[in-house]
Design a protein around this motif. Structure first.
Motif, PDB file in Angstrom:
ATOM      1  N   ARG A 192      -3.524   1.511  11.793  1.00  0.00           N
ATOM      2  CA  ARG A 192      -2.447   0.670  12.312  1.00  0.00           C
ATOM      3  C   ARG A 192      -2.365  -0.690  11.633  1.00  0.00           C
ATOM      4  O   ARG A 192      -1.849  -1.644  12.203  1.00  0.00           O
ATOM      5  N   MET A 193      -2.868  -0.813  10.428  1.00  0.00           N
ATOM      6  CA  MET A 193      -2.731  -2.045   9.653  1.00  0.00           C
ATOM      7  C   MET A 193      -1.583  -1.842   8.679  1.00  0.00           C
ATOM      8  O   MET A 193      -1.736  -1.140   7.679  1.00  0.00           O
ATOM      9  N   VAL A 194      -0.458  -2.434   8.966  1.00  0.00           N
ATOM     10  CA  VAL A 194       0.762  -2.152   8.246  1.00  0.00           C
ATOM     11  C   VAL A 194       0.938  -3.072   7.037  1.00  0.00           C
ATOM     12  O   VAL A 194       1.717  -2.793   6.148  1.00  0.00           O
ATOM     13  N   LYS A 195       0.219  -4.199   6.992  1.00  0.00           N
ATOM     14  CA  LYS A 195       0.401  -5.164   5.925  1.00  0.00           C
ATOM     15  C   LYS A 195       0.049  -4.572   4.567  1.00  0.00           C
ATOM     16  O   LYS A 195      -0.914  -3.855   4.424  1.00  0.00           O
ATOM     17  N   ASN A 196       0.866  -4.930   3.574  1.00  0.00           N
ATOM     18  CA  ASN A 196       0.547  -4.556   2.198  1.00  0.00           C
ATOM     19  C   ASN A 196      -0.444  -5.555   1.638  1.00  0.00           C
ATOM     20  O   ASN A 196      -0.308  -6.758   1.837  1.00  0.00           O
ATOM     21  N   LYS A 197      -1.434  -5.091   0.925  1.00  0.00           N
ATOM     22  CA  LYS A 197      -2.424  -5.965   0.298  1.00  0.00           C
ATOM     23  C   LYS A 197      -1.868  -6.420  -1.043  1.00  0.00           C
ATOM     24  O   LYS A 197      -1.648  -5.615  -1.935  1.00  0.00           O
ATOM     25  N   SER A 217      -6.305 -11.035  -3.261  1.00  0.00           N
ATOM     26  CA  SER A 217      -7.703 -10.781  -2.941  1.00  0.00           C
ATOM     27  C   SER A 217      -8.143 -11.509  -1.683  1.00  0.00           C
ATOM     28  O   SER A 217      -9.069 -11.091  -1.014  1.00  0.00           O
ATOM     29  N   TYR A 218      -7.512 -12.615  -1.355  1.00  0.00           N
ATOM     30  CA  TYR A 218      -7.855 -13.353  -0.143  1.00  0.00           C
ATOM     31  C   TYR A 218      -6.608 -14.053   0.380  1.00  0.00           C
ATOM     32  O   TYR A 218      -5.583 -14.106  -0.294  1.00  0.00           O
ATOM     33  N   GLY A 219      -6.696 -14.600   1.585  1.00  0.00           N
ATOM     34  CA  GLY A 219      -5.522 -15.084   2.297  1.00  0.00           C
ATOM     35  C   GLY A 219      -4.759 -16.188   1.615  1.00  0.00           C
ATOM     36  O   GLY A 219      -3.534 -16.140   1.521  1.00  0.00           O
ATOM     37  N   SER A 220      -5.458 -17.207   1.133  1.00  0.00           N
ATOM     38  CA  SER A 220      -4.752 -18.334   0.532  1.00  0.00           C
ATOM     39  C   SER A 220      -4.064 -17.922  -0.773  1.00  0.00           C
ATOM     40  O   SER A 220      -2.990 -18.425  -1.105  1.00  0.00           O
ATOM     41  N   HIS A 221      -4.659 -16.983  -1.487  1.00  0.00           N
ATOM     42  CA  HIS A 221      -4.027 -16.482  -2.708  1.00  0.00           C
ATOM     43  C   HIS A 221      -2.755 -15.717  -2.373  1.00  0.00           C
ATOM     44  O   HIS A 221      -1.725 -15.866  -3.057  1.00  0.00           O
ATOM     45  N   SER A 222      -2.784 -14.914  -1.327  1.00  0.00           N
ATOM     46  CA  SER A 222      -1.596 -14.165  -0.909  1.00  0.00           C
ATOM     47  C   SER A 222      -0.486 -15.113  -0.473  1.00  0.00           C
ATOM     48  O   SER A 222       0.680 -14.923  -0.837  1.00  0.00           O
ATOM     49  N   ARG A 223      -0.840 -16.124   0.311  1.00  0.00           N
ATOM     50  CA  ARG A 223       0.162 -17.091   0.767  1.00  0.00           C
ATOM     51  C   ARG A 223       0.782 -17.848  -0.405  1.00  0.00           C
ATOM     52  O   ARG A 223       1.998 -18.065  -0.453  1.00  0.00           O
ATOM     53  N   ILE A 232       6.710  -3.284  -6.757  1.00  0.00           N
ATOM     54  CA  ILE A 232       7.294  -2.804  -5.502  1.00  0.00           C
ATOM     55  C   ILE A 232       6.547  -3.343  -4.289  1.00  0.00           C
ATOM     56  O   ILE A 232       7.162  -3.716  -3.291  1.00  0.00           O
ATOM     57  N   THR A 233       5.219  -3.431  -4.365  1.00  0.00           N
ATOM     58  CA  THR A 233       4.444  -3.908  -3.229  1.00  0.00           C
ATOM     59  C   THR A 233       4.726  -5.374  -2.942  1.00  0.00           C
ATOM     60  O   THR A 233       4.946  -5.760  -1.794  1.00  0.00           O
ATOM     61  N   LYS A 234       4.739  -6.186  -3.979  1.00  0.00           N
ATOM     62  CA  LYS A 234       5.037  -7.610  -3.800  1.00  0.00           C
ATOM     63  C   LYS A 234       6.459  -7.798  -3.294  1.00  0.00           C
ATOM     64  O   LYS A 234       6.714  -8.648  -2.435  1.00  0.00           O
TER      65      LYS A 234
END
Length: 129
Positions: free
Chosen positions: A4-9, A12-18, A38-40
């Motif tokens: 049930r984790m729907v987020k796309n990865k 590598s870590y949270g601040s980089h994703s943000r 496509i994922t981004k």
């Protein structure tokens, strides 16, 4: 387990994703279209549609305080007052009659180096109906 984790990865870590999401948002506001994987694109589309909903609400607002508050919320993501004003005053003015569907993803093929699926993420222009 990732049940049930729907987020796309996408990082590598949270601040980089943000940071990656914010940079992609800035680019799509500035150029109105970007080429990415496509994922981004799926992650950025979700954030961009939320930003556009706020921008359209700010463009329609008759109360100046409401418009300023929405612009500040948009500016928290974009970190640039010029881009915030461009989003609300230029892009959202054309889409005032829409409620959703502010962006589209168009598949354009695979990247030559690693074969990643590439897409064109673009702002939907006002339809001529």
């Amino acid at each position: 387990m990732r049940h049930r984790m729907v987020k796309n990865k996408i990082g590598s870590y949270g601040s980089h994703s943000r940071a990656l999401i914010r940079n992609q948002l800035r680019e799509i506001v500035e150029h109105r279209s970007i080429v990415t994987t496509i994922t981004k694109a799926k992650v950025v589309k979700r954030f961009f549609d939320k930003l556009m909903a706020k921008a359209v609400k700010a463009a329609k607002a008759t109360d100046k305080n409401e418009s300023v508050a929405l612009r500040r919320q948009i500016n928290w993501y974009l970190c640039d007052r010029r881009l915030t004003n461009k989003l609300v005053d230029e892009i959202a003015k054309n889409l005032v009659d829409k409620n959703s569907g502010f962006s589209r993803i168009v598949r354009i093929g695979q990247r030559r180096g690693d074969g990643a699926e590439m897409v064109l993420l673009q702002v939907v222009e006002k339809s001529s109906e």
